[in-house]
Write an enzyme that holds these catalytic residues in place. Structure first.
Site, short mmCIF file in Angstrom:
data_model
loop_
_atom_site.label_atom_id
_atom_site.label_comp_id
_atom_site.label_asym_id
_atom_site.label_seq_id
_atom_site.Cartn_x
_atom_site.Cartn_y
_atom_site.Cartn_z
N ASN A 57 16.92 51.44 74.66
CA ASN A 57 17.06 52.56 73.74
C ASN A 57 15.68 53.11 73.39
O ASN A 57 14.70 52.37 73.26
CB ASN A 57 17.88 52.20 72.50
N GLU B 71 14.12 55.65 70.56
CA GLU B 71 14.42 56.39 69.32
C GLU B 71 13.39 57.50 69.10
O GLU B 71 12.36 57.57 69.79
CB GLU B 71 14.47 55.42 68.14
N CYS C 170 20.48 56.07 74.01
CA CYS C 170 20.91 54.66 74.12
C CYS C 170 20.47 54.05 75.45
O CYS C 170 20.27 54.75 76.45
CB CYS C 170 22.43 54.57 74.07
N GLU D 154 22.18 52.33 77.58
CA GLU D 154 23.13 52.53 78.68
C GLU D 154 22.88 53.86 79.37
O GLU D 154 22.92 53.97 80.60
CB GLU D 154 24.58 52.53 78.15
N CYS E 22 28.40 52.80 72.46
CA CYS E 22 28.87 53.90 71.60
C CYS E 22 29.78 54.84 72.40
O CYS E 22 29.83 54.79 73.63
CB CYS E 22 27.68 54.66 71.02
N CYS F 269 28.24 57.11 75.22
CA CYS F 269 27.90 56.33 76.42
C CYS F 269 29.14 55.96 77.21
O CYS F 269 29.14 55.97 78.44
CB CYS F 269 27.12 55.06 76.03
N1 THU Z 1 22.23 51.98 70.79
C1 THU Z 1 22.21 51.75 72.14
O1 THU Z 1 21.15 51.72 72.77
N2 THU Z 1 23.41 51.58 72.77
C2 THU Z 1 24.62 51.65 72.16
O2 THU Z 1 25.64 51.53 72.81
C3 THU Z 1 24.70 51.84 70.71
C4 THU Z 1 23.43 52.04 69.99
C5 THU Z 1 20.95 52.15 70.11
C6 THU Z 1 20.72 53.52 69.53
C7 THU Z 1 19.75 53.23 68.41
O3 THU Z 1 18.44 53.25 68.93
C8 THU Z 1 20.09 51.82 67.98
O4 THU Z 1 20.89 51.26 69.02
C9 THU Z 1 20.85 51.73 66.67
O5 THU Z 1 21.97 52.53 66.68
#
Ligand code: THU
Length: 133
Positions: free
Chosen positions: A45, A47, A56, A58, A89, A92
């Protein structure tokens, strides 16, 4: 996928997680996506200070694989630090369904817990359309 290949995918998701850029949530995620030909693409991920542009793990793995010309996939492993391995999520799930179909989804946490799903079980009734000429 053999047991050894499955474990390799989990290990590579754990490794990919190390590159996570998560200064805001502190929640690091790693993903490893396996192609039909056995190649593995990684994602973490990333940010962003406006939050909404966060991508994310994925999706990073999937877009990286697509950009490399890969089109057929068999499995994805996702590594998080949560007590229960966390599930991908909604966005994704939609994207994985569109480009990967009903792949194996292996969810794992740092403590070694895993949960296995087929994507269809995590994402029933996906949105899709086709136009008739
Ligand atoms: N996140 C992912 O990388 N994958 C997911 O399926 C859900 C959330 C990340 C996004 C963000 O940087 C952190 O997790 C918290 O939501």
């Amino acid at each position: 996928m053999t047991t050894v290949e499955r474990q390799q995918l989990i290990d590579e998701a754990r490794q990919a997680r190390e590159n996570a850029v998560a200064p805001f949530s502190k929640f690091k995620v790693g993903a490893a996506l396996r192609t039909k030909g056995g190649r593995i693409f990684h994602g973490c991920n990333v940010e962003n200070c406006s939050y909404g542009l966060t991508v994310c793990a994925e999706r990073v793995a999937l877009l990286s694989a697509l950009a490399a010309g890969q089109r057929e996939f068999t499995a994805i492993a996702v590594m998080t630090q949560s007590d229960e391995p966390s599930t991908p999520c909604g966005p994704c799930r939609q994207l994985m369904w569109e480009y990967c179909g009903d792949i194996d989804v292996i969810l794992a946490n740092l403590a070694g817990r895993t949960k296995d799903f087929k994507l269809a079980a995590l994402f029933p009734e996906p949105f899709y359309f086709s136009l008739e000429d």
